[in-house]
Design an enzyme around this catalytic site. Structure first.
Site, mmCIF file in Angstrom:
data_model
loop_
_atom_site.group_PDB
_atom_site.id
_atom_site.type_symbol
_atom_site.label_atom_id
_atom_site.label_comp_id
_atom_site.label_asym_id
_atom_site.label_seq_id
_atom_site.Cartn_x
_atom_site.Cartn_y
_atom_site.Cartn_z
ATOM 1 N N HIS A 182 -2.282 -2.858 -9.644
ATOM 2 C CA HIS A 182 -2.665 -1.653 -8.703
ATOM 3 C C HIS A 182 -4.661 -2.407 -8.883
ATOM 4 O O HIS A 182 -5.089 -3.108 -9.733
ATOM 5 C CB HIS A 182 -3.357 -0.501 -9.234
ATOM 6 C CG HIS A 182 -4.475 0.731 -7.533
ATOM 7 N ND1 HIS A 182 -5.170 0.250 -8.071
ATOM 8 C CD2 HIS A 182 -2.959 1.413 -7.186
ATOM 9 C CE1 HIS A 182 -5.239 1.020 -6.895
ATOM 10 N NE2 HIS A 182 -4.437 1.694 -6.286
ATOM 11 N N ASP A 233 2.700 5.705 -7.033
ATOM 12 C CA ASP A 233 3.950 5.365 -6.500
ATOM 13 C C ASP A 233 5.410 4.842 -7.300
ATOM 14 O O ASP A 233 6.584 5.141 -6.448
ATOM 15 C CB ASP A 233 4.526 3.853 -5.028
ATOM 16 C CG ASP A 233 3.301 4.981 -4.466
ATOM 17 O OD1 ASP A 233 3.000 6.409 -3.579
ATOM 18 O OD2 ASP A 233 2.529 4.053 -3.653
ATOM 19 N N HIS A 261 0.526 -1.538 -0.145
ATOM 20 C CA HIS A 261 0.328 0.134 -0.076
ATOM 21 C C HIS A 261 0.509 1.274 0.119
ATOM 22 O O HIS A 261 1.286 1.422 -1.282
ATOM 23 C CB HIS A 261 -0.797 -0.247 0.771
ATOM 24 C CG HIS A 261 -2.190 1.126 1.513
ATOM 25 N ND1 HIS A 261 -2.231 1.585 0.204
ATOM 26 C CD2 HIS A 261 -2.911 1.313 1.958
ATOM 27 C CE1 HIS A 261 -3.762 2.889 0.729
ATOM 28 N NE2 HIS A 261 -3.867 2.373 1.929
HETATM 29 N N1 ACO Z 1 5.051 -6.461 -10.671
HETATM 30 C C1 ACO Z 1 4.471 -8.690 -11.058
HETATM 31 N N2 ACO Z 1 3.417 -9.215 -10.762
HETATM 32 C C2 ACO Z 1 2.374 -8.720 -10.386
HETATM 33 C C3 ACO Z 1 2.604 -6.767 -10.052
HETATM 34 C C4 ACO Z 1 3.628 -6.704 -9.472
HETATM 35 N N3 ACO Z 1 3.984 -5.143 -8.714
HETATM 36 N N4 ACO Z 1 1.108 -6.767 -9.289
HETATM 37 C C5 ACO Z 1 0.385 -8.023 -10.243
HETATM 38 N N5 ACO Z 1 1.134 -8.598 -9.965
HETATM 39 C C6 ACO Z 1 0.349 -10.416 -10.613
HETATM 40 C C7 ACO Z 1 0.057 -11.078 -9.775
HETATM 41 O O1 ACO Z 1 2.098 -11.789 -9.653
HETATM 42 C C8 ACO Z 1 -0.172 -12.307 -10.621
HETATM 43 O O2 ACO Z 1 -0.110 -12.422 -11.508
HETATM 44 P P1 ACO Z 1 -0.616 -14.181 -11.823
HETATM 45 O O3 ACO Z 1 -1.897 -13.719 -11.792
HETATM 46 O O4 ACO Z 1 0.220 -15.333 -12.820
HETATM 47 O O5 ACO Z 1 -0.308 -14.950 -10.301
HETATM 48 C C9 ACO Z 1 -1.117 -10.626 -10.927
HETATM 49 O O6 ACO Z 1 -0.851 -9.991 -11.571
HETATM 50 C C10 ACO Z 1 -2.287 -10.153 -10.426
HETATM 51 O O7 ACO Z 1 -1.484 -9.776 -8.787
HETATM 52 P P2 ACO Z 1 -2.784 -9.818 -7.470
HETATM 53 O O8 ACO Z 1 -1.349 -9.906 -6.619
HETATM 54 O O9 ACO Z 1 -3.556 -11.058 -6.985
HETATM 55 O O10 ACO Z 1 -2.999 -8.389 -7.746
HETATM 56 P P3 ACO Z 1 -3.951 -7.806 -6.465
HETATM 57 O O11 ACO Z 1 -4.670 -6.406 -7.086
HETATM 58 O O12 ACO Z 1 -4.138 -8.251 -4.815
HETATM 59 O O13 ACO Z 1 -2.616 -6.175 -6.346
HETATM 60 C C11 ACO Z 1 -0.704 -5.237 -6.256
HETATM 61 C C12 ACO Z 1 -2.508 -5.298 -6.500
HETATM 62 C C13 ACO Z 1 -0.882 -5.014 -4.506
HETATM 63 C C14 ACO Z 1 -1.372 -2.763 -5.486
HETATM 64 C C15 ACO Z 1 0.030 -5.476 -6.473
HETATM 65 O O14 ACO Z 1 -0.220 -5.248 -7.809
HETATM 66 C C16 ACO Z 1 1.787 -5.205 -5.655
HETATM 67 O O15 ACO Z 1 1.581 -5.688 -5.210
HETATM 68 N N6 ACO Z 1 2.608 -4.002 -6.619
HETATM 69 C C17 ACO Z 1 3.482 -3.792 -6.049
HETATM 70 C C18 ACO Z 1 2.671 -2.751 -5.309
HETATM 71 C C19 ACO Z 1 3.104 -1.862 -5.568
HETATM 72 O O16 ACO Z 1 3.133 -0.534 -6.160
HETATM 73 N N7 ACO Z 1 1.949 -0.912 -4.533
HETATM 74 C C20 ACO Z 1 1.055 0.349 -4.606
HETATM 75 C C21 ACO Z 1 0.009 0.244 -5.027
HETATM 76 S S1 ACO Z 1 -1.237 2.036 -5.253
HETATM 77 C C22 ACO Z 1 -1.320 1.951 -4.016
HETATM 78 O O17 ACO Z 1 -1.244 1.923 -2.560
HETATM 79 C C23 ACO Z 1 -0.833 3.773 -3.677
#
Ligand code: ACO
Length: 433
Positions: A310, A368, A271
């Site tokens: 996201h 971010d 987050h």
């Molecule tokens: N890098 C690589 N792969 C990713 C990323 C990433 N940043 N984010 C998602 N994925 C992939 C997952 O591995 C998954 O792949 P799969 O289908 O092969 O298993 C797929 O995309 C879906 O990912 P989920 O984790 O199910 O998506 P979710 O909606 O739960 O997660 C989150 C959203 C937590 C923001 C995620 O994208 C992440 O961890 N991003 C990196 C952290 C980040 O930048 N957070 C900031 C969010 S914005 C904010 O808070 C202001």
């Protein structure tokens, strides 16, 4: 199956495998997808199962609208790009809190009121003294903002709208002061009292970077950049930290304690901790020549690309576009046009946006990805990045809390579960285990 009953009343029919049919109302908002109202399902012995809330609207709200597919973000109906370009943070605070843009008189009265709450009780400084100097400033924020709940006994009636407004103004006024104190304490510098001659953002930079020994002149380019960061982070509907604030608040808890719980939720790297994690990641990659190798590691699921992806945006985060532009302005102002990390970020974004792994999963840069580079260029240390986010988001948290507390049908939030533990069993004597 959906049946059109009249223009106003629509229902969805849920058919169970035992033949039962349950009619559920469909509700439309002003924008965004319709929702199926399932809140009476419990009465027929059923719950819905939606861990991590992929498909659950937890409340009604008039504050913020996001269309993740189209990449849209509105505060009270106003597009974020317009607010970032034309507005200032305090005006946005007024908007989020009160629902409409202030006129000139309301704007100056709001600013005046907020400034009258910028100082903190002298006793509060002692809380800081209790922390280790090397404590993470987010740990300090959780503790000290929570401690505000012990200070304002005169405004503790959460059922009184005036008290709720006062709590909001106190939070807005004091959070930057506490954040700057956390920074000064960490570094062993003397605290700077707020200076009301400055704007909200200028004053924050002053409390962060001024010393009693020197005059401080805010740099307008950096002020504008931070103003934008504050505006872009001010609210984001029912995200993890805001939902935490609402959940805590639903029990009738003290608003400052609720906001402290939101700060705790924000701290995580999935987050608010993502901007710190994104910058650390860029530093770890170190050089443009290592980008391809790093992206391969992401695709092999060894790590995630921080600042990418996201839960809601499956398109470019509209805040990321504004942030990228701000990044150019700030780096130019600071003579950092050739900044290694910025070049690296641009290369990383280019490669990721053209790679099937990211395209298929609809992973785009979020706010971010670039905000860390801007904050670093302003001179803010990495461990303060999430604190800056918390300062900006405080207005969103308290606006959402106020909206919830103003509702006449407020109930304590109490999710249910799908129990998968042991069935009933009898207590075994110690020598039989
Ligand atoms: N890098 C690589 N792969 C990713 C990323 C990433 N940043 N984010 C998602 N994925 C992939 C997952 O591995 C998954 O792949 P799969 O289908 O092969 O298993 C797929 O995309 C879906 O990912 P989920 O984790 O199910 O998506 P979710 O909606 O739960 O997660 C989150 C959203 C937590 C923001 C995620 O994208 C992440 O961890 N991003 C990196 C952290 C980040 O930048 N957070 C900031 C969010 S914005 C904010 O808070 C202001």
């Amino acid at each position: 199956m959906e049946k059109e009953l009249s223009q106003k009343k629509r229902i969805a029919t849920l058919t169970l495998d035992d033949g039962r049919q349950i009619e559920l109302p469909i509700i439309s908002g002003t924008l965004g997808p319709d929702v199926i109202d399932i809140h009476e399902l419990g009465k027929v012995g059923l719950f819905t199962y939606d861990p991590a809330f992929f498909s659950t609207a937890s409340c009604t709200s008039e504050i913020t609208f996001i269309d993740g597919d189209a990449g849209l973000l509105y505060y009270r109906g106003y597009p974020i790009e317009q607010l970032a370009e034309k507005s200032d943070f305090l005006e946005v605070c007024y908007l989020l809190l009160n629902g409409q843009m202030p006129n000139a008189e309301q704007k100056s009265e709001f600013e005046h009121k907020m400034k009258s709450h910028s100082m903190v009780h002298d006793q509060l400084a002692r809380f800081l003294n209790g922390f280790r100097r090397d404590a993470h400033p987010m740990a300090v924020m959780v503790g000290v903002v929570g401690a505000l709940s012990a200070f304002y006994h005169d405004s503790l009636d959460i059922n009184n709208p005036e008290h709720r407004d006062l709590a909001a103004m106190r939070l807005l006024g004091k959070v930057p002061t506490i954040a700057a104190m956390a920074y000064k304490y960490h570094n062993g510098y003397p605290f700077m009292y707020p200076a009301n001659k400055f704007s909200y953002v200028e004053n924050f930079l002053y409390m962060m970077f001024a010393t009693p020994a020197e005059d401080y002149v805010p740099n307008p380019v950096l002020v504008r950049a931070l103003e934008r960061i504050f505006i872009l982070h001010a609210d984001h509907e029912q995200n993890a930290s805001t939902s935490t604030v609402r959940l805590a608040g639903s029990s009738g808890a003290n608003p400052f304690a609720c906001v402290a719980s939101g700060i705790a939720a924000l701290w995580g790297p999935a987050h608010g901790g993502a901007n710190e994690a994104a910058l650390n990641m860029l530093e770890e990659i170190g050089d443009v020549s290592r980008v391809a190798e790093y992206v391969q590691g992401v695709k092999d699921k060894k790590y995630r690309l921080m600042g990418f992806g996201h839960r809601v945006y499956k398109n470019m985060d509209p805040r990321a576009a504004v942030m990228r532009e701000t990044c150019h302005e700030v780096l130019k102002e600071q003579g950092l046009e050739n900044d290694k990390l910025f070049k690296l970020a641009i290369e990383l974004e280019k490669i990721a946006l053209n790679d099937p792994y990211f395209i298929e999963r609809r992973l785009y840069p979020n706010v971010d990805f670039y905000s860390g580079i801007v904050l670093r260029a302003i001179g803010i240390p990495t461990n303060m990045f999430t604190v800056i986010f918390a300062v900006a988001r405080s207005i969103g948290w308290i606006s959402q809390w106020k909206e919830m507390m103003s509702a006449t049908d407020r109930k304590i939030s109490r999710p249910r579960q799908l129990y998968v533990g042991a069935k009933r069993r009898d207590y075994p004597p110690l020598d039989e285990r």
